[in-house]
Design a protein around this motif. Structure first.
Motif, mmCIF file in Angstrom:
data_model
loop_
_atom_site.group_PDB
_atom_site.id
_atom_site.type_symbol
_atom_site.label_atom_id
_atom_site.label_comp_id
_atom_site.label_asym_id
_atom_site.label_seq_id
_atom_site.Cartn_x
_atom_site.Cartn_y
_atom_site.Cartn_z
ATOM 1 N N MET A 1 21.810 2.950 22.491
ATOM 2 C CA MET A 1 20.575 3.075 21.745
ATOM 3 C C MET A 1 20.085 1.694 21.352
ATOM 4 O O MET A 1 20.861 0.840 20.977
ATOM 5 C CB MET A 1 20.792 3.865 20.463
ATOM 6 C CG MET A 1 20.954 5.315 20.629
ATOM 7 S SD MET A 1 20.933 6.078 18.998
ATOM 8 C CE MET A 1 21.475 7.664 19.458
ATOM 9 N N ASP A 2 18.808 1.547 21.406
ATOM 10 C CA ASP A 2 18.294 0.264 20.933
ATOM 11 C C ASP A 2 18.146 0.295 19.421
ATOM 12 O O ASP A 2 18.275 1.328 18.769
ATOM 13 C CB ASP A 2 16.983 -0.107 21.637
ATOM 14 C CG ASP A 2 15.818 0.791 21.271
ATOM 15 O OD1 ASP A 2 15.865 1.428 20.214
ATOM 16 O OD2 ASP A 2 14.849 0.839 22.046
ATOM 17 N N SER A 3 17.896 -0.841 18.831
ATOM 18 C CA SER A 3 17.888 -0.947 17.371
ATOM 19 C C SER A 3 16.737 -0.171 16.740
ATOM 20 O O SER A 3 16.841 0.281 15.597
ATOM 21 C CB SER A 3 17.819 -2.412 16.951
ATOM 22 O OG SER A 3 16.603 -2.984 17.398
ATOM 23 N N ASN A 4 15.636 0.021 17.455
ATOM 24 C CA ASN A 4 14.504 0.766 16.889
ATOM 25 C C ASN A 4 14.867 2.234 16.677
ATOM 26 O O ASN A 4 14.532 2.825 15.653
ATOM 27 C CB ASN A 4 13.280 0.629 17.795
ATOM 28 C CG ASN A 4 12.025 1.162 17.133
ATOM 29 O OD1 ASN A 4 11.960 1.260 15.928
ATOM 30 N ND2 ASN A 4 11.048 1.512 17.942
ATOM 31 N N VAL A 5 15.559 2.824 17.644
ATOM 32 C CA VAL A 5 15.961 4.220 17.517
ATOM 33 C C VAL A 5 16.988 4.364 16.399
ATOM 34 O O VAL A 5 16.922 5.292 15.586
ATOM 35 C CB VAL A 5 16.513 4.751 18.859
ATOM 36 C CG1 VAL A 5 17.105 6.141 18.687
ATOM 37 C CG2 VAL A 5 15.437 4.758 19.914
ATOM 38 N N THR A 6 17.924 3.447 16.328
ATOM 39 C CA THR A 6 18.929 3.484 15.270
ATOM 40 C C THR A 6 18.271 3.361 13.898
ATOM 41 O O THR A 6 18.647 4.049 12.954
ATOM 42 C CB THR A 6 19.953 2.347 15.463
ATOM 43 O OG1 THR A 6 20.509 2.448 16.773
ATOM 44 C CG2 THR A 6 21.066 2.446 14.444
ATOM 45 N N ASN A 8 15.216 4.277 13.117
ATOM 46 C CA ASN A 8 14.496 5.514 12.825
ATOM 47 C C ASN A 8 15.446 6.616 12.371
ATOM 48 O O ASN A 8 15.124 7.388 11.470
ATOM 49 C CB ASN A 8 13.714 5.980 14.052
ATOM 50 C CG ASN A 8 12.528 5.090 14.335
ATOM 51 O OD1 ASN A 8 12.056 4.379 13.458
ATOM 52 N ND2 ASN A 8 12.061 5.121 15.571
ATOM 53 N N ILE A 9 16.612 6.683 13.001
ATOM 54 C CA ILE A 9 17.604 7.684 12.602
ATOM 55 C C ILE A 9 18.093 7.397 11.182
ATOM 56 O O ILE A 9 18.265 8.305 10.377
ATOM 57 C CB ILE A 9 18.770 7.719 13.609
ATOM 58 C CG1 ILE A 9 18.268 8.263 14.952
ATOM 59 C CG2 ILE A 9 19.928 8.560 13.089
ATOM 60 C CD1 ILE A 9 19.260 8.177 16.080
ATOM 61 N N ALA A 10 18.296 6.129 10.855
ATOM 62 C CA ALA A 10 18.725 5.765 9.503
ATOM 63 C C ALA A 10 17.651 6.139 8.489
ATOM 64 O O ALA A 10 17.962 6.609 7.388
ATOM 65 C CB ALA A 10 19.029 4.278 9.427
ATOM 66 N N THR A 11 16.402 5.953 8.836
ATOM 67 C CA THR A 11 15.306 6.301 7.923
ATOM 68 C C THR A 11 15.300 7.797 7.651
ATOM 69 O O THR A 11 15.113 8.223 6.503
ATOM 70 C CB THR A 11 13.956 5.870 8.523
ATOM 71 O OG1 THR A 11 14.000 4.460 8.765
ATOM 72 C CG2 THR A 11 12.811 6.192 7.602
#
Length: 55
Positions: A1-6, A8-11
């Motif tokens: 996973m790239d950092s943007n997806v990670t 978004n999941i954290a948000t």
């Protein structure tokens, strides 16, 4: 996973984590209001205890 997806999941996780305290505070405030309606003469004491409980 790239950092943007990670990120978004954290948000989404942080948003879901706020539901528990929100529900808890809603129940506490609702019960304090119900108790104040039953016994208005102790409203100051109930309010003080509610604030202490929220902290």
């Amino acid at each position: 996973m790239d950092s943007n997806v990670t990120g978004n999941i954290a948000t989404i996780g942080y948003g879901l984590a706020t539901l528990g305290p929100g529900v808890g505070l809603g129940i506490m405030i609702g019960q304090t209001q119900a108790a104040t309606a039953r016994q208005p003469e102790v409203s100051g004491q109930l309010f003080r205890n509610m604030i202490i409980g929220a902290v």
